[in-house]
Design a protein around this motif. Structure first.
Motif, PDB file in Angstrom:
ATOM      1  N   VAL A 169      59.895 109.508  -6.309  1.00 47.32           N
ATOM      2  CA  VAL A 169      60.814 109.762  -5.204  1.00 47.32           C
ATOM      3  C   VAL A 169      61.698 108.525  -5.062  1.00 47.32           C
ATOM      4  CG1 VAL A 169      60.985 110.240  -2.735  1.00 47.32           C
ATOM      5  CG2 VAL A 169      59.096 111.197  -4.055  1.00 47.32           C
ATOM      6  N   SER A 185      60.070 115.333  -3.950  1.00 44.42           N
ATOM      7  CA  SER A 185      60.774 114.973  -2.712  1.00 44.42           C
ATOM      8  C   SER A 185      60.708 116.063  -1.642  1.00 44.42           C
ATOM      9  CB  SER A 185      62.250 114.689  -3.005  1.00 44.42           C
ATOM     10  OG  SER A 185      62.388 113.624  -3.896  1.00 44.42           O
ATOM     11  N   TYR A 226      59.420 115.247   1.943  1.00 46.88           N
ATOM     12  CA  TYR A 226      60.324 114.381   2.705  1.00 46.88           C
ATOM     13  C   TYR A 226      61.470 115.211   3.287  1.00 46.88           C
ATOM     14  CZ  TYR A 226      57.780 110.808   0.128  1.00 46.88           C
ATOM     15  OH  TYR A 226      56.787 110.041  -0.406  1.00 46.88           O
ATOM     16  N   GLY A 276      55.717 113.394   3.572  1.00 41.96           N
ATOM     17  CA  GLY A 276      56.136 113.242   2.177  1.00 41.96           C
ATOM     18  C   GLY A 276      54.966 112.924   1.264  1.00 41.96           C
ATOM     19  N   LEU A 322      53.623 115.063  -1.790  1.00 39.27           N
ATOM     20  CA  LEU A 322      53.603 114.387  -3.088  1.00 39.27           C
ATOM     21  C   LEU A 322      52.214 114.460  -3.719  1.00 39.27           C
ATOM     22  CD1 LEU A 322      55.106 112.610  -5.176  1.00 39.27           C
ATOM     23  CD2 LEU A 322      54.371 110.624  -3.823  1.00 39.27           C
ATOM     24  N   ASN A 325      53.630 105.071  -0.803  1.00 38.56           N
ATOM     25  CA  ASN A 325      54.690 105.179   0.203  1.00 38.56           C
ATOM     26  C   ASN A 325      54.930 103.877   0.942  1.00 38.56           C
ATOM     27  OD1 ASN A 325      56.084 107.664   0.374  1.00 38.56           O
ATOM     28  ND2 ASN A 325      54.182 108.647   0.982  1.00 38.56           N
TER      29      ASN A 325
END
Length: 187
Positions: free
Chosen positions: A36, A89, A92, A137, A141, A156
């Motif tokens: 991402v 993505s 998100y 997100g 993911l 992250n």
């Protein structure tokens, strides 16, 4: 709400969609450790919540995401189409839709008004625009990439410094625009 204020909010919502599009023209920065990229568009999502509140901010971000879903290449790197919502993505992007709503509701819940310290707004934008987005997100993911959730959450952490900087900028810009335009935001 007065018709004048409603018109002003609709114009601002359209401008926020345009800002999201413009921020998408700036290429994402690939990080290598996570599939991402680092993008500026999430700052536009935070601006939508601060400037427009729950209703109009969510409408602006929703319209932007609908255009992306329909295939317009509006995301960083010229990405668009339904498939981006299924890729790494996707979580998100889905979280972005809820950010203006959360910012507005948290401001209403804690009765944060324009005259309050910007720290109050920064805390709310940080929770809704940074932590919420990164957690959702990471959940997506982890599921989409078949990696452990702990790995996705730790990966992250690389976004946090940049996202906090974007949250600070969003609050400063929001407060300045609200003062200049004398906006009456209904959170």
């Amino acid at each position: 709400m007065k018709d004048h204020q409603r018109t002003k909010n609709l114009v601002l919502a359209a401008m926020l969609v345009a800002i999201l599009v413009i921020l998408g023209l700036l290429p994402g920065i690939p990080l290598g450790i996570i599939p991402v990229p680092l993008v500026l568009q999430n700052m536009g999502v935070m601006l939508a919540g601060g400037l427009l509140g729950s209703k109009y901010g969510t409408a602006a971000v929703g319209l932007f995401l609908l255009l992306v879903f329909l295939g317009l290449p509006l995301l960083s790197g010229g990405r668009g189409g339904a498939t981006v919502f299924l890729g790494p993505s996707g979580g998100y992007l889905i979280a972005w839709l809820f950010v203006p709503f959360l910012i507005g509701r948290l401001k209403r819940l804690f009765q944060v008004r324009a005259q309050h310290s910007w720290w109050h707004e920064l805390l709310i934008v940080g929770v809704a625009g940074v932590i919420f987005v990164d957690v959702v997100g990471a959940l997506w993911l982890a599921w989409q990439s078949s990696i452990p959730l702990s790995t996705a959450l730790v990966s992250n952490l690389v976004f946090i410094p940049g996202d906090l900087l974007k949250a600070i900028l969003a609050v400063v810009i929001t407060r300045r625009i609200r003062n200049l335009m004398q906006l009456e935001v209904e959170y």
